[in-house]
Design a protein around this motif. Structure first.
Motif, PDB file in Angstrom:
ATOM      1  N   UNK A 110       5.957  35.856  20.460  1.00 43.70           N
ATOM      2  CA  UNK A 110       5.360  36.739  19.458  1.00 43.70           C
ATOM      3  C   UNK A 110       5.222  36.013  18.129  1.00 43.70           C
ATOM      4  N   UNK A 111       6.292  35.387  17.693  1.00 42.93           N
ATOM      5  CA  UNK A 111       6.312  34.746  16.380  1.00 42.93           C
ATOM      6  C   UNK A 111       5.347  33.562  16.316  1.00 42.93           C
ATOM      7  N   UNK A 112       5.320  32.755  17.372  1.00 46.15           N
ATOM      8  CA  UNK A 112       4.456  31.570  17.382  1.00 46.15           C
ATOM      9  C   UNK A 112       2.983  31.952  17.272  1.00 46.15           C
ATOM     10  N   UNK A 113       2.570  32.972  18.028  1.00 48.30           N
ATOM     11  CA  UNK A 113       1.155  33.370  18.007  1.00 48.30           C
ATOM     12  C   UNK A 113       0.806  34.113  16.725  1.00 48.30           C
ATOM     13  N   UNK A 114       1.653  35.032  16.324  1.00 47.75           N
ATOM     14  CA  UNK A 114       1.370  35.816  15.122  1.00 47.75           C
ATOM     15  C   UNK A 114       1.297  34.908  13.896  1.00 47.75           C
ATOM     16  N   UNK A 115       2.192  33.938  13.808  1.00 44.74           N
ATOM     17  CA  UNK A 115       2.206  33.020  12.660  1.00 44.74           C
ATOM     18  C   UNK A 115       0.999  32.077  12.688  1.00 44.74           C
ATOM     19  N   UNK A 116       0.536  31.717  13.882  1.00 46.42           N
ATOM     20  CA  UNK A 116      -0.656  30.885  13.995  1.00 46.42           C
ATOM     21  C   UNK A 116      -1.896  31.614  13.513  1.00 46.42           C
ATOM     22  N   UNK A 117      -2.008  32.884  13.876  1.00 52.52           N
ATOM     23  CA  UNK A 117      -3.140  33.697  13.424  1.00 52.52           C
ATOM     24  C   UNK A 117      -3.068  33.897  11.914  1.00 52.52           C
ATOM     25  N   UNK A 118      -1.871  34.138  11.406  1.00 51.64           N
ATOM     26  CA  UNK A 118      -1.711  34.314   9.961  1.00 51.64           C
ATOM     27  C   UNK A 118      -2.092  33.047   9.204  1.00 51.64           C
TER      28      UNK A 118
END
Length: 292
Positions: free
Chosen positions: A105-113
């Motif tokens: 969750x964190x890896x993808x969400x932070x990449x999009x951000x």
């Protein structure tokens, strides 16, 4: 801004479903490590915008663990090597039970951000006054997380789902028979509360949509210079008639590298699927502290 305040209770069920998907029966690795209390450090090892904190927290909350953060959500992380950003405390098997789900969750969400933040920075540098938004091109089952990352990064989410706004694309128009008929049918069920957006391939289609009462006209797959000319013509033509109730949106093939070429004062919204599609993940890892 604390975007966590936007989240209703449904995200907790989503997190429970993620955990159920990852461990549908026995936790064999958890049997090996048992219930001994442990601490684990969350490290960021690449540039990113920290995003997805409420989802990360909820994973470990459901497992009886606690999380202490050293950085704020929305903060730009640019570690030299690796940077400790949080500490997770709880039973060893529970930490490991939630590790991969929380990291995914964190890896993808932070990449999009991070992608959203970079686009937002271009927008500020170029002085574009309109809205830059994502699209509905998201991952099934992961939309809430991805749209959340867009917000943390500084862009607009656009519509969240098919019920959020009425968007009439080419297939809707062809199936209905005309833009006018499609807009009229949409308004009859959407009422005053929902905006209607119409995808248009030409100035003529845009004029028909505006005349029919569309709130937003999407100029789809126009080139940068062609877009600017069409947008200016449409705005001037309808301003001469005293009509200014509509917004103009540009969409189709716009990337972080080309978005600046679409900026102009006659475009109100620029939507980009590349904010959520093909985005590299930020490298995070979770390591249990070794005891002497």
């Amino acid at each position: 801004m604390d975007y966590a305040h936007l989240l209703a209770t449904n995200y907790k069920r989503i997190i429970a479903d993620y955990l159920q998907e990852d461990v549908p029966s026995f936790d064999y690795g958890g049997y090996v490590v048992g219930e001994e209390p442990q601490e684990a450090t969350l490290y960021c090892k690449a540039e990113g915008v920290l995003a997805g904190v409420p989802f990360f927290d909820e994973v470990f909350h459901q497992l009886g663990c606690s999380v202490e953060w050293f950085n704020m959500e929305g903060e730009l992380l640019n570690p030299q090597g690796k940077l400790a950003v949080a500490r997770v405390t709880g039973p060893a098997r529970k930490i490991l039970l939630g590790e991969r789900t929380a990291l995914n969750i964190l890896c993808r969400c932070s990449g999009i951000a991070l992608r959203a933040r970079k686009v937002h920075d271009i927008q500020k540098a170029e002085g574009f006054k309109g809205v830059i938004a994502a699209t509905r091109k998201t991952t099934p089952g992961f939309r809430l997380v991805e749209k959340y990352g867009v917000l943390v990064g500084g862009l607009d989410t656009h519509r969240m789902d098919l019920s959020s706004m009425i968007m009439l694309k080419d297939n809707h128009i062809w199936s209905s028979g005309s833009i006018t008929k499609a807009v009229q049918q949409a308004r009859s069920v959407g009422g005053f509360a929902l905006k209607i957006e119409v995808e248009c391939q030409s100035e003529e289609e845009a004029d028909e949509a505006i005349a029919a009462g569309a709130d937003i006209v999407m100029l789809d797959n126009f080139t940068g210079e062609g877009l600017k000319a069409a947008a200016k013509n449409i705005k001037q033509r309808w301003a001469a008639k005293g009509v200014n109730h509509f917004l103009l949106e540009s969409s189709g093939g716009i990337t972080i590298d080309t978005c600046a070429s679409y900026f102009c004062e006659d475009i109100d919204v620029l939507s980009m699927s590349t904010v959520t599609q093909g985005v590299p993940h930020v490298d995070f890892s979770l390591k249990i502290t070794q005891k002497n």
